[in-house]
Structures are given as C-alpha cells and as structure tokens.
Design an enzyme around this catalytic site. Structure first.
Site, PDB file in Angstrom:
ATOM      1  N   ASP A   1       0.819  -1.211   0.000  1.00  0.00           N
ATOM      2  CA  ASP A   1       0.000   0.000   0.000  1.00  0.00           C
ATOM      3  C   ASP A   1       0.855   1.265   0.000  1.00  0.00           C
ATOM      4  OD1 ASP A   1       0.919  -0.453   2.578  1.00  0.00           O
ATOM      5  OD2 ASP A   1      -1.037  -0.915   3.399  1.00  0.00           O
TER       6      ASP A   1
ATOM      7  N   ASP B   1      -7.781  -2.804  14.042  1.00  0.00           N
ATOM      8  CA  ASP B   1      -9.168  -2.942  13.571  1.00  0.00           C
ATOM      9  C   ASP B   1      -9.335  -4.122  12.616  1.00  0.00           C
ATOM     10  OD1 ASP B   1      -7.933  -2.045  11.262  1.00  0.00           O
ATOM     11  OD2 ASP B   1      -9.184  -0.267  11.005  1.00  0.00           O
TER      12      ASP B   1
ATOM     13  N   HIS C   1      -7.530  -4.725   9.855  1.00  0.00           N
ATOM     14  CA  HIS C   1      -7.173  -4.532   8.440  1.00  0.00           C
ATOM     15  C   HIS C   1      -5.913  -5.300   8.068  1.00  0.00           C
ATOM     16  CE1 HIS C   1      -4.744  -0.662   9.553  1.00  0.00           C
ATOM     17  NE2 HIS C   1      -3.917  -1.642   9.355  1.00  0.00           N
TER      18      HIS C   1
END
Ligand code: PGA
Length: 259
Positions: A66, A135, A137
């Site tokens: 990313d 969370d 991800h």
C-alpha cells in the site's frame, strides 16, 4: 486452516520468516516478494540482512501492499521511502525491481489498475508478508472491504490514522486516503505470512484466524487461502481458542513439511 506458530520473541518470529524467505530466494532467484510496512515486519527484515548474505538477490522483485495518497514520494513516511530505507537498501535489492502503488493524485484514477497489471506481469506474488491492524485490516483494507477487491483507493479509518500518527508530527498530518492492494489481490499470492505481536493485536488475530469470516474483519480473508502461516508472540496469541492445538501441531510438525 492457517498454520499458527507461536514464538517467544519478535526475533524468533523474524528468524523463522527470514529463513523461509531465504529458502525461497535460493530456490527461485527471481522470487516475487510481497512487502509490508509498519513495525511488525521489521524483525524479518533485520533477520534477512545476515540471512541473505551470500545469496544472489539481484533478480528479486517486490511489491509493497500500500501507499498513502497525495504524500510526496520523497516524504520519509511515504511507503516508497519506508520500503527503500528498511528493505531495499539494507538487503541490497535492485530498486528498479521494487514497486509501491502510485499514490500521486495526478494518475490516481488508474493507479490501482496499473499496479494490478504490474503484479500480474511479474507472475504474481510468491510470498506475501502481512501485518494486521488493531481494527483487523490487512494492507489498508479497512473493515467492510470486499473479499474480491483489487488495488484501489480507500479512506483510512480514524483508528488507523491514530495508530499511524506516531510516524508523523501529528495525527492531522496522516493522509486520509491510501491506495492498497485489495483482499482479492492479497489472496492471489501463493503463500501468505501474517505476523502479529502484542496484546493490542490479540482480538484482531483471534478474529482473523478463528473467524467468523467477515468483511468486518478483513484479516479473516486469510481463512479463504490454502496456504497461510500466522506467526505470533504469546500476547498476540492470547485470545486464540485453539492455541494449545497450534502448539501441539507445531511440536509434531513432520520434518518434510516446510512452512
Ligand atoms: P504495525 O501495523 O505493524 O505498525 O502494527 C500493522 C498494520 O497496520 O497492518
């Protein structure tokens, strides 16, 4: 199911995964590595430095998961800079063979598609390193991400921006958007290696490994992959219901079986 390996230290995790990557590069000098940023993979990169000494890495290719959107690639916290500083330079990889998604606003509408094409042209990723967010991800696929998603722009959650504020002067400096490989992209890699350390990751890890499979916990996508290794310290493994079974399985792992 994923193979879960519970180790006693970050260094042990780093050594285990570095050994697997070293073996891959020796077998396949043009191996395609899926590179992750964040704190978690650092022990792997540390262990690879001596681990890859004497190994020809000149043909190794790499794709980062990313990148932030709109952050100058020269910014020290752009993932392009982070990968260059923490992986490419210390390991002596060829920078021309290492890619990060293009977060430049000018071409952002087509950046995902272009990245997918590059990964496909390289023959796909052999081994994908993954961290996991608090969370749940993986990459920057925040809760709700489609399991079929490919590289695209996502909006970071407030939680992720707060988690990553430590790399910037303030949370306000953390970009709001990112471009990330999708869960569908990640699932195409031939071997997934998810690593997590610390109590703060224990819930996300339990959700990812033991389910239920849900887009609300994107890391649970690993349950859909035929070859996943999960490497954890005791704290990150502390909420796993089958922890004793994973330990037993590792202890009795057949000699012929690699990771
Ligand atoms: P961390 O981040 O390795 O810095 O904890 C993991 C992630 O957000 O994927």
């Amino acid at each position: 199911m994923a193979e879960v390996v519970i180790v006693t230290s970050k260094d042990d995790a780093g050594a285990l995964v570095a050994d697997e990557i070293g073996g891959l590069v020796v077998r396949r000098p043009d191996a395609v590595l899926g590179l992750a940023t964040g704190s978690t993979p650092l022990p792997v990169y540390d262990a690879l430095r001596p681990g890859l000494r004497g190994v020809d890495v000149s043909r190794v290719r790499g794709f980062a998961l990313d990148e932030y959107v709109g952050l100058d690639p020269a910014h020290p916290e752009s993932y392009r800079s982070v990968i260059a500083r923490e992986v490419v330079e210390p390991l002596g990889l060829d920078p021309a063979r290492i890619r990060t998604p293009d977060g430049d606003l000018a071409g952002i509408a087509t950046a995902g598609e272009r990245y997918e094409r590059e990964i496909t042209a390289a023959g796909g990723v052999d081994l994908q390193l993954l961290g996991i967010g608090t969370d749940g991800h993986i990459g920057f696929n925040e809760p709700g991400s489609s399991f079929a998603s490919l590289t695209r722009v996502k909006t970071l959650t407030a939680q992720t921006r707060a988690d990553n504020a430590r790399f910037f002067d303030s949370v306000d400096d953390v970009p709001r958007h990112c471009i990330t490989q999708g869960l569908g992209t990640i699932l195409r890699a031939r071997h997934l290696v998810l690593i997590a350390f610390g109590e703060a990751k224990a819930d996300a890890v339990a959700g990812a490994v033991e389910g239920p499979v849900s887009a609300m916990l994107p890391g649970s996508a690993i349950q859909l992959h035929p070859h996943t290794t999960v490497v954890l310290d005791e704290a990150a493994a502390s909420r796993l219901r089958l922890a004793d079974y994973y330990r037993y399985t590792w202890e009795h792992k057949p000699d012929w079986q690699g990771l």
